[in-house]
Write an enzyme that holds these catalytic residues in place. Structure first.
Site, mmCIF file in Angstrom:
data_model
loop_
_atom_site.group_PDB
_atom_site.id
_atom_site.type_symbol
_atom_site.label_atom_id
_atom_site.label_comp_id
_atom_site.label_asym_id
_atom_site.label_seq_id
_atom_site.Cartn_x
_atom_site.Cartn_y
_atom_site.Cartn_z
ATOM 1 N N TYR A 87 21.413 60.170 92.730
ATOM 2 C CA TYR A 87 20.377 60.222 94.149
ATOM 3 C C TYR A 87 20.571 59.099 95.053
ATOM 4 O O TYR A 87 21.083 59.017 96.344
ATOM 5 C CB TYR A 87 19.000 60.567 93.549
ATOM 6 C CG TYR A 87 17.930 60.313 94.907
ATOM 7 C CD1 TYR A 87 17.613 61.591 95.596
ATOM 8 C CD2 TYR A 87 17.452 59.289 95.245
ATOM 9 C CE1 TYR A 87 16.673 61.447 96.507
ATOM 10 C CE2 TYR A 87 16.535 59.162 96.379
ATOM 11 C CZ TYR A 87 16.098 60.301 97.025
ATOM 12 O OH TYR A 87 15.160 60.299 98.121
ATOM 13 N N SER A 118 17.132 56.099 101.524
ATOM 14 C CA SER A 118 16.008 55.863 100.547
ATOM 15 C C SER A 118 16.222 54.174 100.190
ATOM 16 O O SER A 118 17.442 53.762 100.096
ATOM 17 C CB SER A 118 16.083 56.535 99.201
ATOM 18 O OG SER A 118 15.465 55.961 97.985
#
Length: 247
Positions: free
Chosen positions: A155, A142
């Site tokens: 995350y 990400s």
């Protein structure tokens, strides 16, 4: 025929990746956890373009289930493709959580860790004996691991860890000529984390050089392309696919 396993292939980036791989002539195994109907739709779509695919259940957050999953993969490889091994693994499955550090519970932290870092580590380890020499592992990370975005700390931290793990995979799997790379999407219009509302999407689009958030196909095509022979010399890299997010 090359064969690819795409985890979390029932929706979003995973479904797009599965279809793009099938369009390039690959056999596809998609995994799902809670959406067997959507996974069946992806298989049907692949069959609709004369491809071959199968859907298997997998909870990436439960590493104890991985040996049984490996056996299921072996059975499908033998039954459908008359093969004992496959070529490519795309560790894509994931989920989102939006909460400031002060509000994240230990259970939420552990759940994100299990799916985004522990899961890819031990799933790759479990499936490694079935990956052909000269194969490829792609980990979906990400852009949040580069840009600090409030509310996604665990995350992003685990996605950053997955980028580091990717380099170690490339190093340790090199003796078998198995490449490892990671793909880091920016903001994408998917169901991850509950999706994007109009206000948040407008903010993200304004922060992106190309002026919009991404679509699943913007990333799925890149992953499928990276698996191709033309990109055989790309290894141990994290490739951001984000339209120029916060540059």
């Amino acid at each position: 025929m090359k064969i690819v396993i795409v985890t979390g292939g029932s929706r979003g980036l995973g479904a797009s990746t599965a279809l793009e791989c099938a369009r390039r002539g690959m056999g596809v195994i998609v995994t799902y956890n809670l959406n067997p109907e959507k996974a069946a739709d992806v298989v049907k779509a692949i069959e609709g373009i004369s491809g071959t695919a199968v859907a298997l259940k997998l909870d990436v957050g439960n590493s104890q289930s991985f040996p049984a999953f490996r056996e299921a993969v072996s059975r499908q490889l033998d039954t459908i493709w008359h093969r004992k091994m496959f070529d490519f693994l795309v560790n894509n499955a994931g989920f989102g959580l939006y909460a400031p550090i002060s509000d994240v519970t230990e259970a939420q932290f552990d759940g994100l860790f299990d799916v985004h870092l522990k899961g890819p580590f031990f799933l790759t380890q479990t499936l490694l004996p079935l990956i052909e020499d000269g194969g490829h592992v792609i980990n979906v990370t990400s852009a949040t691991s580069r840009v600090a975005t409030a509310g996604v700390a665990p995350y992003a931290a685990f996605k950053g860890g997955l980028q580091v793990l990717t380099r170690y995979m490339a190093k340790e799997f090199a003796e078998r000529r198995i490449r490892a790379n990671s793909i880091a999407p920016g903001a994408i219009r998917t169901e991850l984390g509950g999706g994007l509302n109009d206000e948040f999407e407008a903010i993200l689009a304004a922060q992106t050089a190309l002026g919009r958030v991404g679509e699943p196909d913007d990333v799925g095509g890149v992953i499928a392309s990276l698996l191709s022979e033309e990109n055989r010399w790309i290894n141990a890299q994290n490739i951001e696919v984000a339209g120029g997010y916060l540059i």
